[in-house]
Design a protein around this motif. Structure first.
Motif, short mmCIF file in Angstrom:
data_model
loop_
_atom_site.label_atom_id
_atom_site.label_comp_id
_atom_site.label_asym_id
_atom_site.label_seq_id
_atom_site.Cartn_x
_atom_site.Cartn_y
_atom_site.Cartn_z
N THR A 1 0.83 -1.20 0.00
CA THR A 1 0.00 0.00 0.00
C THR A 1 0.86 1.25 0.00
O THR A 1 2.00 1.26 0.45
N ASN A 2 0.28 2.31 -0.53
CA ASN A 2 0.89 3.64 -0.49
C ASN A 2 -0.18 4.58 0.04
O ASN A 2 -1.23 4.73 -0.59
N ARG A 3 0.06 5.13 1.21
CA ARG A 3 -0.90 6.01 1.89
C ARG A 3 -2.23 5.29 2.12
O ARG A 3 -3.30 5.85 1.94
N GLY A 4 -2.12 4.02 2.46
CA GLY A 4 -3.30 3.24 2.82
C GLY A 4 -4.05 2.61 1.67
O GLY A 4 -4.98 1.86 1.88
N LYS A 5 -3.64 2.89 0.43
CA LYS A 5 -4.34 2.32 -0.73
C LYS A 5 -3.44 1.28 -1.40
O LYS A 5 -2.25 1.53 -1.62
N PRO A 6 -4.00 0.12 -1.74
CA PRO A 6 -3.19 -0.90 -2.43
C PRO A 6 -2.71 -0.39 -3.77
O PRO A 6 -3.47 0.19 -4.55
N THR A 7 -1.41 -0.56 -4.03
CA THR A 7 -0.83 -0.10 -5.30
C THR A 7 -0.16 -1.22 -6.08
O THR A 7 -0.07 -1.14 -7.30
N GLN A 8 0.33 -2.25 -5.40
CA GLN A 8 0.97 -3.38 -6.05
C GLN A 8 0.61 -4.66 -5.32
O GLN A 8 0.21 -4.63 -4.16
N VAL A 9 0.81 -5.77 -6.04
CA VAL A 9 0.61 -7.08 -5.43
C VAL A 9 1.83 -7.93 -5.76
O VAL A 9 2.25 -8.00 -6.92
N LEU A 10 2.40 -8.56 -4.77
CA LEU A 10 3.54 -9.46 -4.95
C LEU A 10 3.01 -10.89 -4.90
O LEU A 10 2.31 -11.27 -3.97
N LEU A 11 3.33 -11.67 -5.94
CA LEU A 11 2.90 -13.07 -6.03
C LEU A 11 4.10 -13.96 -6.27
O LEU A 11 5.10 -13.52 -6.85
N SER A 12 3.98 -15.22 -5.90
CA SER A 12 5.00 -16.19 -6.29
C SER A 12 4.86 -16.40 -7.80
O SER A 12 3.79 -16.19 -8.37
N ILE A 13 5.92 -16.82 -8.45
CA ILE A 13 5.88 -17.03 -9.90
C ILE A 13 4.88 -18.13 -10.25
O ILE A 13 4.19 -18.05 -11.26
N GLU A 14 4.78 -19.14 -9.39
CA GLU A 14 3.82 -20.22 -9.66
C GLU A 14 2.38 -19.70 -9.64
O GLU A 14 1.58 -20.07 -10.49
N GLU A 15 2.08 -18.84 -8.68
CA GLU A 15 0.73 -18.28 -8.59
C GLU A 15 0.46 -17.37 -9.79
O GLU A 15 -0.62 -17.39 -10.36
N TYR A 16 1.44 -16.57 -10.17
CA TYR A 16 1.28 -15.69 -11.33
C TYR A 16 1.00 -16.51 -12.58
O TYR A 16 0.09 -16.21 -13.35
N GLN A 17 1.77 -17.58 -12.80
CA GLN A 17 1.57 -18.42 -13.97
C GLN A 17 0.22 -19.12 -13.93
O GLN A 17 -0.44 -19.28 -14.95
N ARG A 18 -0.22 -19.52 -12.74
CA ARG A 18 -1.52 -20.17 -12.62
C ARG A 18 -2.63 -19.20 -12.99
O ARG A 18 -3.55 -19.53 -13.72
N ILE A 19 -2.53 -17.98 -12.49
CA ILE A 19 -3.57 -16.98 -12.74
C ILE A 19 -3.62 -16.59 -14.22
O ILE A 19 -4.69 -16.47 -14.80
N THR A 20 -2.46 -16.38 -14.81
CA THR A 20 -2.42 -15.91 -16.20
C THR A 20 -2.45 -17.04 -17.20
O THR A 20 -2.62 -16.80 -18.39
N GLY A 21 -2.26 -18.26 -16.73
CA GLY A 21 -2.25 -19.39 -17.66
C GLY A 21 -1.00 -19.43 -18.50
O GLY A 21 -0.95 -20.09 -19.53
N GLN A 22 0.02 -18.71 -18.09
CA GLN A 22 1.25 -18.63 -18.87
C GLN A 22 2.22 -19.73 -18.47
O GLN A 22 2.37 -20.04 -17.30
#
Length: 84
Positions: free
Chosen positions: A30-51
């Protein structure tokens, strides 16, 4: 799945903690209380994107041209391919 939230300051001070937390679930930064980025494991990223990483993408990664590889020569005589 565990969701972790860190301020950008906490993330900068504890990047290792964020990486460890990403193994269990997403880490919202978060930046000033608002979510700005999300950190994921590479496995989770690939699962979500199907890549899936292709051999072309893997071989075009930066820095690979600096690695020297030697392949042992085969002593076997090449055989013609059987397409039957």
């Amino acid at each position: 799945m565990t969701i972790t939230t860190l301020s950008s300051r906490e993330f900068q001070q504890n990047a290792n903690q964020a990486q460890k937390a990403a193994r269990s679930g997403p880490v919202f930064i978060t930046n000033r209380g608002k979510p700005t980025q999300v950190l994921l494991s590479i496995e989770e990223y690939q699962r979500i994107t199907g890549q899936r990483r292709s051999i072309v993408a893997a071989l075009s990664m930066p820095g690979l041209s600096d690695i020297e590889v030697e392949f042992p020569r085969s002593r076997e005589v090449p055989r013609p391919a059987d397409f039957s």
